[in-house]
Design a protein around this motif. Structure first.
Motif, short mmCIF file in Angstrom:
data_model
loop_
_atom_site.label_atom_id
_atom_site.label_comp_id
_atom_site.label_asym_id
_atom_site.label_seq_id
_atom_site.Cartn_x
_atom_site.Cartn_y
_atom_site.Cartn_z
N ILE A 150 0.83 -1.21 0.00
CA ILE A 150 0.00 0.00 0.00
C ILE A 150 0.87 1.26 0.00
O ILE A 150 0.37 2.36 -0.26
CB ILE A 150 -0.96 0.00 1.21
N TYR A 154 -0.68 8.61 -4.04
CA TYR A 154 -2.05 8.51 -4.56
C TYR A 154 -2.61 9.90 -4.81
O TYR A 154 -2.38 10.83 -4.03
CB TYR A 154 -2.94 7.77 -3.56
N GLN A 282 -8.11 -0.33 2.29
CA GLN A 282 -7.85 0.98 1.70
C GLN A 282 -7.97 2.07 2.76
O GLN A 282 -8.69 1.92 3.75
CB GLN A 282 -8.81 1.27 0.55
N LYS A 293 -10.37 7.70 -1.58
CA LYS A 293 -9.86 6.41 -1.14
C LYS A 293 -8.51 6.13 -1.78
O LYS A 293 -8.28 6.46 -2.93
CB LYS A 293 -10.85 5.29 -1.51
N GLY A 298 -9.38 0.09 -3.77
CA GLY A 298 -8.94 -0.81 -2.70
C GLY A 298 -7.75 -1.65 -3.11
O GLY A 298 -7.42 -1.78 -4.28
N MET A 299 -7.09 -2.20 -2.11
CA MET A 299 -5.93 -3.08 -2.30
C MET A 299 -6.35 -4.50 -1.98
O MET A 299 -6.89 -4.78 -0.92
CB MET A 299 -4.79 -2.64 -1.38
N PRO A 325 -3.60 -3.27 -6.49
CA PRO A 325 -4.74 -2.34 -6.43
C PRO A 325 -5.81 -2.77 -7.42
O PRO A 325 -5.51 -3.15 -8.55
CB PRO A 325 -4.12 -0.99 -6.81
#
Length: 358
Positions: A150, A154, A282, A293, A298-299, A325
């Motif tokens: 993660i 972003y 996430q 997010k 989401g991961m 991801p």
């Protein structure tokens, strides 16, 4: 009198049998309500005479970290002189699985499997440790090695807001660094995973500290479904906010439901002690009333777990599949041109470049 004399003679010359486990065996008859363990034991009778039916009783338990998970008894065992083998069948106490799980984590993900046996004869009674084995897991480090994916930068969606009375579009950015995972508080009901990370704010404006949402399934058994608020491990300049250009270390507490562990173990042993753990996670920011997010979709992580409590011939090659991801980024937004004094949907940087914002 002849019988008494014979018994007295035997008591004086009787040698204790020895006992051990040839193979702890395998899991059998696995169902929602029952799991059986079938083991093969050896008994050596050093006496020249066999021990007839009714002469010897064998009681045994299967313990992990001194928690009795199964017990059984074989009454009126008949054994010949010399070496003998016997099949032992026990039913797992599935209700004790959460207790074992807690002890396993409290011992640093280490457990000792043991089989104490008590042998009773009319002449003597004695106990032996028929089997002992150490088992270890590294679940917390596997979580860390996977979820550290993660880490990265972003960019959020385009969000309309106002700056100095002008309408602007901002696209918040964040950077995630130094992800760590470890076990926290362990209770009868819940096993806590501490997830620590640093969040950097490269924007020219403060952003709220995020929450951390996710779900964890073990062989499709949901053991956690969470939204965890952040706990700052460093002092924030403004409570609940990360200042422009600052990096804050945050902690999130995720609880695994221990009472689901017996449901998980059924699937684990059915798969010959193999589990695929699926974790979706996430970070969730709320910027100007809009949700951002990271990652956007989401991961998704896959973690493989293999144990050898009973299964010796591991059939799976365990590897760290890591995380991917689901959706790498929010879609780009096009800036709309405008006329007059209204700034339209220009970005904050556009207004700075034009001298409308300092």
């Amino acid at each position: 009198m002849i019988f008494a004399g014979g018994a007295g003679y035997m008591a004086m010359n009787f040698e204790k049998p020895s006992f051990g486990i040839v193979d702890m065996g395998d899991w059998e008859n696995i169902s929602d309500d029952s799991i059986k363990v079938v083991s093969e034991a050896w008994i050596h009778n050093p006496n020249s005479l066999g021990l007839s039916v009714g002469f010897i009783d064998v009681g045994y338990e299967a313990e992990i970290n001194d928690i009795s998970l199964a017990e059984g008894k074989v009454d009126e065992v008949s054994i010949e002189s010399g070496n003998n083998t016997k099949t032992l069948e026990t039913e797992l106490r599935q209700g004790r699985i959460p207790d074992w799980w807690v002890s396993h984590l409290e011992n640093g993900e280490n457990s000792t499997v043991s089989v104490p046996v008590e042998i009773n004869t009319p002449v003597t009674s004695f106990s032996v440790e028929a089997f002992s084995k150490e088992i270890s897991t590294n679940i917390s480090s596997r979580i860390e090695n996977s979820l550290e994916s993660i880490e990265g930068s972003y960019t959020g969606p385009g969000i309309e807001t106002t700056r100095s009375g002008l309408s602007v579009e901002i696209r918040p950015e964040i950077e995630v660094r130094d992800f760590k995972a470890s076990w926290g508080d362990i209770s009868e009901q819940e096993s806590e995973v501490l997830m620590d990370m640093k969040v950097h704010n490269p924007n020219s404006y403060p952003i709220p500290t995020p929450s951390f949402g996710g779900r964890a399934d073990l062989n499709n058994v949901t053991v956690a479904n969470w939204t965890a608020n952040s706990e700052p491990l460093t002092e924030l300049a403004e409570e609940g906010m990360i200042a422009p250009g600052e990096t804050e270390e945050l902690r999130f507490r995720v609880g695994l439901k221990n009472q689901r562990m017996d449901d998980w173990l059924e699937t684990h042993v059915r798969n010959r002690e193999y589990t695929e753990a699926e974790i979706d996670a996430q970070l969730i920011f709320n910027v100007e009333g809009e949700e951002f997010k990271a990652p956007a979709g989401g991961m998704e992580c896959i973690i493989q777990i293999q144990t050898d409590i009973l299964v010796d011939d591991k059939q799976h090659s365990v590897e760290n599949k890591g995380c991917e991801p689901k959706n790498e980024a929010y879609p780009e937004t096009e800036n709309e041109e405008s006329t007059g004094t209204d700034s339209g949907n220009r970005t904050e940087q556009d207004l700075v470049d034009e001298g409308l914002l300092g």
